[in-house]
Design a protein around this motif. Sequence first.
Motif, PDB file in Angstrom:
ATOM      1  N   PRO A 242     -14.001  28.378  26.600  1.00 25.54           N
ATOM      2  CA  PRO A 242     -13.860  27.668  25.316  1.00 25.54           C
ATOM      3  C   PRO A 242     -13.667  26.164  25.487  1.00 25.54           C
ATOM      4  O   PRO A 242     -14.126  25.381  24.656  1.00 25.54           O
ATOM      5  N   SER A 243     -13.023  25.760  26.571  1.00 24.26           N
ATOM      6  CA  SER A 243     -12.805  24.320  26.780  1.00 24.26           C
ATOM      7  C   SER A 243     -14.124  23.604  27.037  1.00 24.26           C
ATOM      8  O   SER A 243     -14.300  22.449  26.641  1.00 24.26           O
ATOM      9  N   THR A 244     -15.061  24.293  27.679  1.00 24.58           N
ATOM     10  CA  THR A 244     -16.380  23.704  27.913  1.00 24.58           C
ATOM     11  C   THR A 244     -17.120  23.516  26.596  1.00 24.58           C
ATOM     12  O   THR A 244     -17.728  22.470  26.349  1.00 24.58           O
ATOM     13  N   THR A 245     -17.062  24.538  25.758  1.00 27.27           N
ATOM     14  CA  THR A 245     -17.734  24.450  24.465  1.00 27.27           C
ATOM     15  C   THR A 245     -17.130  23.339  23.623  1.00 27.27           C
ATOM     16  O   THR A 245     -17.845  22.574  22.967  1.00 27.27           O
ATOM     17  N   GLU A 246     -15.804  23.232  23.641  1.00 28.38           N
ATOM     18  CA  GLU A 246     -15.130  22.174  22.890  1.00 28.38           C
ATOM     19  C   GLU A 246     -15.518  20.794  23.418  1.00 28.38           C
ATOM     20  O   GLU A 246     -15.780  19.862  22.651  1.00 28.38           O
ATOM     21  N   ARG A 247     -15.583  20.662  24.732  1.00 29.09           N
ATOM     22  CA  ARG A 247     -15.971  19.392  25.325  1.00 29.09           C
ATOM     23  C   ARG A 247     -17.411  19.038  24.943  1.00 29.09           C
ATOM     24  O   ARG A 247     -17.720  17.875  24.636  1.00 29.09           O
ATOM     25  N   ALA A 248     -18.283  20.033  24.925  1.00 26.47           N
ATOM     26  CA  ALA A 248     -19.672  19.808  24.534  1.00 26.47           C
ATOM     27  C   ALA A 248     -19.763  19.318  23.095  1.00 26.47           C
ATOM     28  O   ALA A 248     -20.567  18.430  22.775  1.00 26.47           O
ATOM     29  N   ARG A 249     -18.933  19.864  22.224  1.00 28.61           N
ATOM     30  CA  ARG A 249     -18.936  19.417  20.825  1.00 28.61           C
ATOM     31  C   ARG A 249     -18.408  17.988  20.720  1.00 28.61           C
ATOM     32  O   ARG A 249     -18.968  17.156  19.989  1.00 28.61           O
ATOM     33  N   GLN A 250     -17.355  17.683  21.445  1.00 26.19           N
ATOM     34  CA  GLN A 250     -16.785  16.343  21.408  1.00 26.19           C
ATOM     35  C   GLN A 250     -17.788  15.294  21.896  1.00 26.19           C
ATOM     36  O   GLN A 250     -17.831  14.171  21.388  1.00 26.19           O
ATOM     37  N   MET A 251     -18.609  15.683  22.867  1.00 24.48           N
ATOM     38  CA  MET A 251     -19.604  14.760  23.432  1.00 24.48           C
ATOM     39  C   MET A 251     -20.854  14.647  22.568  1.00 24.48           C
ATOM     40  O   MET A 251     -21.712  13.812  22.829  1.00 24.48           O
ATOM     41  N   GLY A 252     -20.988  15.512  21.545  1.00 26.56           N
ATOM     42  CA  GLY A 252     -22.179  15.495  20.722  1.00 26.56           C
ATOM     43  C   GLY A 252     -23.337  16.265  21.314  1.00 26.56           C
ATOM     44  O   GLY A 252     -24.465  16.183  20.818  1.00 26.56           O
ATOM     45  N   VAL A 253     -23.059  17.033  22.375  1.00 23.69           N
ATOM     46  CA  VAL A 253     -24.101  17.868  22.974  1.00 23.69           C
ATOM     47  C   VAL A 253     -24.467  18.991  22.012  1.00 23.69           C
ATOM     48  O   VAL A 253     -25.641  19.322  21.826  1.00 23.69           O
ATOM     49  N   ILE A 254     -23.446  19.593  21.402  1.00 23.96           N
ATOM     50  CA  ILE A 254     -23.667  20.626  20.395  1.00 23.96           C
ATOM     51  C   ILE A 254     -23.025  20.169  19.088  1.00 23.96           C
ATOM     52  O   ILE A 254     -22.151  19.304  19.084  1.00 23.96           O
ATOM     53  N   ASP A 255     -23.480  20.783  18.014  1.00 22.06           N
ATOM     54  CA  ASP A 255     -22.924  20.449  16.697  1.00 22.06           C
ATOM     55  C   ASP A 255     -21.904  21.471  16.232  1.00 22.06           C
ATOM     56  O   ASP A 255     -20.961  21.129  15.515  1.00 22.06           O
ATOM     57  N   ILE A 256     -22.098  22.712  16.641  1.00 27.34           N
ATOM     58  CA  ILE A 256     -21.245  23.810  16.192  1.00 27.34           C
ATOM     59  C   ILE A 256     -20.867  24.665  17.396  1.00 27.34           C
ATOM     60  O   ILE A 256     -21.719  24.995  18.220  1.00 27.34           O
ATOM     61  N   GLU A 257     -19.590  25.037  17.492  1.00 25.32           N
ATOM     62  CA  GLU A 257     -19.135  25.940  18.537  1.00 25.32           C
ATOM     63  C   GLU A 257     -19.276  27.382  18.056  1.00 25.32           C
ATOM     64  O   GLU A 257     -18.800  27.732  16.978  1.00 25.32           O
ATOM     65  N   ALA A 258     -19.919  28.211  18.847  1.00 25.37           N
ATOM     66  CA  ALA A 258     -20.050  29.629  18.517  1.00 25.37           C
ATOM     67  C   ALA A 258     -19.000  30.415  19.305  1.00 25.37           C
ATOM     68  O   ALA A 258     -18.782  30.141  20.488  1.00 25.37           O
ATOM     69  N   PRO A 259     -18.357  31.409  18.664  1.00 30.40           N
ATOM     70  CA  PRO A 259     -17.342  32.191  19.378  1.00 30.40           C
ATOM     71  C   PRO A 259     -17.921  33.231  20.326  1.00 30.40           C
ATOM     72  O   PRO A 259     -17.189  33.845  21.097  1.00 30.40           O
ATOM     73  N   SER A 260     -19.239  33.445  20.278  1.00 31.55           N
ATOM     74  CA  SER A 260     -19.877  34.421  21.163  1.00 31.55           C
ATOM     75  C   SER A 260     -21.327  34.025  21.382  1.00 31.55           C
ATOM     76  O   SER A 260     -21.896  33.233  20.618  1.00 31.55           O
ATOM     77  N   ALA A 261     -21.916  34.600  22.420  1.00 31.70           N
ATOM     78  CA  ALA A 261     -23.336  34.344  22.679  1.00 31.70           C
ATOM     79  C   ALA A 261     -24.188  34.857  21.527  1.00 31.70           C
ATOM     80  O   ALA A 261     -25.166  34.217  21.130  1.00 31.70           O
ATOM     81  N   LEU A 262     -23.821  35.995  20.980  1.00 32.46           N
ATOM     82  CA  LEU A 262     -24.585  36.586  19.874  1.00 32.46           C
ATOM     83  C   LEU A 262     -24.606  35.654  18.674  1.00 32.46           C
ATOM     84  O   LEU A 262     -25.658  35.465  18.037  1.00 32.46           O
ATOM     85  N   LEU A 263     -23.477  35.047  18.356  1.00 33.78           N
ATOM     86  CA  LEU A 263     -23.421  34.167  17.192  1.00 33.78           C
ATOM     87  C   LEU A 263     -24.103  32.825  17.457  1.00 33.78           C
ATOM     88  O   LEU A 263     -24.503  32.143  16.511  1.00 33.78           O
ATOM     89  N   ALA A 264     -24.267  32.449  18.723  1.00 37.05           N
ATOM     90  CA  ALA A 264     -25.052  31.254  19.022  1.00 37.05           C
ATOM     91  C   ALA A 264     -26.526  31.510  18.733  1.00 37.05           C
ATOM     92  O   ALA A 264     -27.268  30.602  18.363  1.00 37.05           O
TER      93      ALA A 264
END
Length: 292
Positions: free
Chosen positions: A37-59
Amino acid sequence: MFEQLGLIGCGLMGGSFALALKQAGLVKRVVGYSKSPSTTERARQMGVIDIEAPSALLAVSGSDVVLLAVPVAATEATFKAIRHLIHKDMLLMDVGSTKRDVVDAARRVLRDQVGVFVPAHPIAGKELAGVEHADADLYHGRQVILTPIERTQTAQIERATQLWKALGCHVRQMSPESHDAAYAAVSHLPHLLAFALMNAIQNQKQGADFLALAGPGFRDFTRIAASDPAIWRDILMANREELLGQTQRFRQALEALENAVKGENPDALETLIEQASIARAQWRMNAIRPQG
């Protein structure tokens, strides 16, 4: 233009892909998932992703293009986690460094939906892993190898080709088997040799002293030894049959050089060195061999 990229694995490779799509204006939004989860959060903070998904399926949910940027050993489990939301209009790709194991997993898990999967291997990367090292230009000017199988949809191959070309890549196609044979020789074996050389030197009593004297040639030769251990463990094990074939060929070549030295035969040694020197001088990265 894609509506949504579903990114599974927000590290260096996946993060760079998302940034590249955004920079090229090819995607409206990126939904990302990482095991950490910390990686996903960091990706959002950097603007790499726009939305964090709680699972691969929801991504995957609502995505028209999905990229698996996970270790090759995790590919099959990832397919199982997302298969229920894969549909016929989706473009599904990976970035794995081995392909036979990946396509075998896709056949087993995706079954009737395997046609939307276009296996891909971008010939790009860094020694430093992690989303903090993601770079929108990582793929620009690099080769991307597509390894479609007999059931891969022609339309999806074309979409994948155009996408990578839009990122400035040189796209080639080959079979998964040919891919793994080639990269055992030009990627997997060199990594194995770099790991072995570093271990051989540091395990000597004076190893640290020797390393302190090393220069640019040693730096360039061993650069890839700093690669991520877990990632390369998986790659080398996944392609072990082809890799072991290449280690045998390397041993033969090394033995020829050793015999010239042992036999105090400078002419034979020079000939072998000259063969290597000419081959290296003639080699050009990304060169396309004529067909025929």
